[in-house]
Every structure is written in structure tokens, then in C-alpha cells.
Design a protein around this motif. Structure first.
Motif, PDB file in Angstrom:
ATOM      1  N   LEU A   1       0.826  -1.205   0.000  1.00 44.58           N
ATOM      2  CA  LEU A   1       0.000   0.000   0.000  1.00 44.58           C
ATOM      3  C   LEU A   1       0.865   1.262   0.000  1.00 44.58           C
ATOM      4  O   LEU A   1       0.565   2.243  -0.702  1.00 44.58           O
ATOM      5  N   LYS A   2       1.955   1.251   0.757  1.00 42.70           N
ATOM      6  CA  LYS A   2       2.874   2.395   0.752  1.00 42.70           C
ATOM      7  C   LYS A   2       3.404   2.655  -0.658  1.00 42.70           C
ATOM      8  O   LYS A   2       3.460   3.806  -1.107  1.00 42.70           O
ATOM      9  N   ARG A   3       3.776   1.595  -1.358  1.00 47.93           N
ATOM     10  CA  ARG A   3       4.287   1.747  -2.726  1.00 47.93           C
ATOM     11  C   ARG A   3       3.218   2.301  -3.657  1.00 47.93           C
ATOM     12  O   ARG A   3       3.501   3.121  -4.524  1.00 47.93           O
ATOM     13  N   ILE A   4       1.998   1.832  -3.484  1.00 45.88           N
ATOM     14  CA  ILE A   4       0.896   2.323  -4.323  1.00 45.88           C
ATOM     15  C   ILE A   4       0.672   3.812  -4.073  1.00 45.88           C
ATOM     16  O   ILE A   4       0.530   4.605  -5.011  1.00 45.88           O
ATOM     17  N   VAL A   5       0.635   4.207  -2.813  1.00 46.46           N
ATOM     18  CA  VAL A   5       0.412   5.613  -2.472  1.00 46.46           C
ATOM     19  C   VAL A   5       1.562   6.481  -2.988  1.00 46.46           C
ATOM     20  O   VAL A   5       1.337   7.545  -3.571  1.00 46.46           O
ATOM     21  N   LEU A   6       2.794   6.028  -2.814  1.00 44.79           N
ATOM     22  CA  LEU A   6       3.935   6.799  -3.294  1.00 44.79           C
ATOM     23  C   LEU A   6       3.945   6.913  -4.816  1.00 44.79           C
ATOM     24  O   LEU A   6       4.319   7.951  -5.365  1.00 44.79           O
ATOM     25  N   ALA A   7       3.508   5.877  -5.508  1.00 47.03           N
ATOM     26  CA  ALA A   7       3.424   5.949  -6.970  1.00 47.03           C
ATOM     27  C   ALA A   7       2.342   6.928  -7.404  1.00 47.03           C
ATOM     28  O   ALA A   7       2.484   7.642  -8.397  1.00 47.03           O
ATOM     29  N   TRP A   8       1.270   7.003  -6.644  1.00 48.50           N
ATOM     30  CA  TRP A   8       0.157   7.897  -6.955  1.00 48.50           C
ATOM     31  C   TRP A   8       0.515   9.349  -6.629  1.00 48.50           C
ATOM     32  O   TRP A   8       0.173  10.265  -7.362  1.00 48.50           O
TER      33      TRP A   8
END
Length: 74
Positions: free
Chosen positions: A27-34
């Protein structure tokens, strides 16, 4: 909290701790990509910001604290 977020939370709560940690990292990676610099607003945050900007709020940086008697609040 939306129903979808509650559903996700319930599903994560069923997982063993190791898988929960993995899900958090994903989830952290998804948020950072967004939003890599955390500057995007969610629709709720955008509404709250618009409401605050139209509320008559005065930012403390805009106040001349040495001359409060000259402050126009109208």
C-alpha cells in the motif's frame, strides 16, 4: 471511513502479521506511486480545503501581530 476502507481493514485483520506487513508495504508503494511528494488531495480533502478557504479564515502569517488594532475583519 468509507465502506470500502472498512472492508479492506477487515480483510487485512484476518491475515497473519507477516502478510499484514507485506500488505502495508504494498500500500505504501501504491500511495507513493500515486503521489510521491504527498501533495495531491483526496476529494474529501479538496472539499475541506475549499470550505476552509471560503470560511473567512485568516492565516496567521497574514496577520501583523504588532498592529492588531489595524486588522480589518470585514
Amino acid at each position: 471511513m468509507s465502506a470500502q476502507v472498512q472492508e479492506i481493514t477487515a480483510m487485512l485483520d484476518m491475515l497473519p502479521e507477516q502478510e499484514q506487513n507485506l500488505a502495508v508495504e504494498l500500500l505504501k508503494r501504491i500511495v507513493l506511486a500515486w503521489d510521491s511528494d504527498y501533495t495531491k488531495l483526496t476529494p474529501k480533502e479538496a472539499d475541506e480545503l475549499a470550505e476552509a478557504e471560503n470560511s473567512g479564515y485568516i492565516d496567521s502569517d497574514e496577520i501583523d501581530w504588532d498592529n492588531l488594532d489595524k486588522l480589518e475583519l470585514d
